[in-house]
Write an enzyme that holds these catalytic residues in place. Structure first.
Site, mmCIF file in Angstrom:
data_model
loop_
_atom_site.group_PDB
_atom_site.id
_atom_site.type_symbol
_atom_site.label_atom_id
_atom_site.label_comp_id
_atom_site.label_asym_id
_atom_site.label_seq_id
_atom_site.Cartn_x
_atom_site.Cartn_y
_atom_site.Cartn_z
ATOM 1 N N LEU A 66 29.706 34.991 50.641
ATOM 2 C CA LEU A 66 31.415 35.260 51.569
ATOM 3 C C LEU A 66 31.419 35.537 49.796
ATOM 4 C CD1 LEU A 66 31.565 32.494 53.498
ATOM 5 C CD2 LEU A 66 32.113 34.230 54.731
ATOM 6 N N PRO A 67 33.428 35.786 49.399
ATOM 7 C CA PRO A 67 33.861 36.139 49.016
ATOM 8 C C PRO A 67 33.460 35.454 47.133
ATOM 9 C CG PRO A 67 35.261 37.597 50.465
ATOM 10 C CD PRO A 67 33.857 36.110 50.891
ATOM 11 N N THR A 95 28.516 34.406 45.043
ATOM 12 C CA THR A 95 28.763 34.078 43.441
ATOM 13 C C THR A 95 29.601 33.100 43.517
ATOM 14 O OG1 THR A 95 27.272 35.946 42.694
ATOM 15 C CG2 THR A 95 28.936 34.598 41.666
ATOM 16 N N LYS A 170 23.572 32.053 37.267
ATOM 17 C CA LYS A 170 24.585 33.809 38.189
ATOM 18 C C LYS A 170 25.427 34.098 37.309
ATOM 19 C CE LYS A 170 25.291 37.060 40.604
ATOM 20 N NZ LYS A 170 24.887 38.736 41.089
ATOM 21 N N LYS A 245 36.169 38.957 38.633
ATOM 22 C CA LYS A 245 35.820 37.158 39.714
ATOM 23 C C LYS A 245 34.658 36.242 38.747
ATOM 24 C CE LYS A 245 32.634 36.399 42.770
ATOM 25 N NZ LYS A 245 32.124 35.787 43.744
#
Ligand code: NAD
Length: 301
Positions: A66-67, A95, A170, A245
């Site tokens: 998902l975003p 992420t 990450k 993001k």
């Protein structure tokens, strides 16, 4: 015995990842809010379903792609936890920020599930090819089971540490990616001004010390790397808004931990500018066109 995989989020990354689970012979129940994504999943051998709860109700493994953090928290707390059988292994490959990853892990654990944050690296090409690198945060005894579940999508799977550690790894990785992409773009812009051919620059840099993933696998100038988004006017790939993001997550983490990340801060500021100009939906390597002063040649949508 067939493994039933629920796959939630079939976008640029999740589409290819779900396809590889189906290719491995698993029954893949796939859900996304987008009809087009559901159609692509059906063509790739998955079974599209009408809701998250329908996808997860008989799942052995639940994978989400998902975003961002708010989507993950909402989907897990409202639609997965309690709806999936407690034997199901829950893997979030999105992420997101470390705190949300730990919060979701806590909710899952309290309800009796095994959960891991398992974000990925490699881009859409690796998602399609089943050659992603996974960075996992989980309880140690669960790792072998998690590694096996990720295998159809993976070239390498690392346990970074306990819950949240996969996301920590990450955001560090993506801060490197943002910085090297900007460095590559600046060098291309300079090379051009100096009368050099950016394609020839690729040949040179790919065999020289300026080489990085951003050059050899994702060159932002069309031609040398046919699979790179630069060859399709920067469509698909890794949206600049997603890169922003991740850079914000890295800066938040740096501020909280006291780490010194001045290049990360500068990179965030430049991607903030690019997003602010309306190009957040383009692949992040399109920032080359801002540095070259050629945004008029770059479509926003
Ligand atoms: P994307 O926007 O292409 O896909 C996200 C999908 O999630 C969309 O199809 C959207 O419709 C779906 N979605 C949103 N809310 C939903 C909900 N409530 N229920 C079901 N589906 C929902 O994004 P992407 O590029 O595939 O990235 C996904 C994640 O992977 C992000 O966290 C991103 O940072 C990370 N990531 C992306 C790349 C890349 O190269 N694109 C590489 C590594 C990691």
């Amino acid at each position: 015995m067939t493994t039933t995989v629920a796959f939630i989020g079939l976008g640029n990354m999740g589409g290819g990842m779900a396809a590889n689970q189906a290719k491995a012979g698993h029954k893949v129940l796939a859900f996304d809010l987008s009809e087009a994504a559901l159609e692509r999943a059906a063509q790739a051998g998955c079974t599209p379903v009408g809701s998250v709860t329908e996808a997860v109700k008989e799942a052995d493994v639940v994978i989400t792609m998902l975003p961002a953090g708010p989507h993950v928290l909402k989907v897990y707390s409202e639609q997965i936890i309690g709806a999936a059988p407690t034997k199901a292994l829950l893997l979030d490959c999105s992420t997101i920020d470390v705190d949300t990853a730990r919060k979701v892990a806590g909710l899952a654990k309290d309800a009796g599930y095994a959960f891991a944050d398992a974000p990925v690296s490699g881009g859409t090409m690796a998602a399609d090819a089943g050659t992603l690198a996974f960075m996992v945060g989980c309880d140690e005894p669960q790792f072998a089971r998690i590694e096996a579940a990720l295998e159809p999508m993976s070239r390498a799977t690392f346990r970074a540490g306990d819950h949240g550690a996969g996301q920590a790894a990450k955001i560090c990785n993506n801060m490197i990616l943002g910085i090297t992409m900007l460095g590559t773009c600046e060098a291309i812009g300079l090379a051009e001004k100096l009368g050099l051919d950016p394609v020839k620059m690729f040949d040179i840099v790919a065999k020289s010390s300026g080489q990085s993933w951003s050059t050899t696998t994702y060159y932002p100038w069309p031609g040398p790397v046919p699979t790179a988004p630069s060859n399709r006017n920067y469509e698909g790939g890794f949206a600049a808004a997603m890169m922003l993001k991740d850079l914000k997550l890295a800066q938040d983490a740096a501020a909280k931990s006291g780490a010194s990340t001045p290049l990360g801060a500068q990179t965030e500021a430049l991607f903030q500018m690019f997003n602010g100009l309306g190009y957040g939906g383009r692949d992040f390597s399109a920032i080359l066109q801002m540095l070259r002063g050629k945004l008029d040649e770059l479509p926003k949508e």
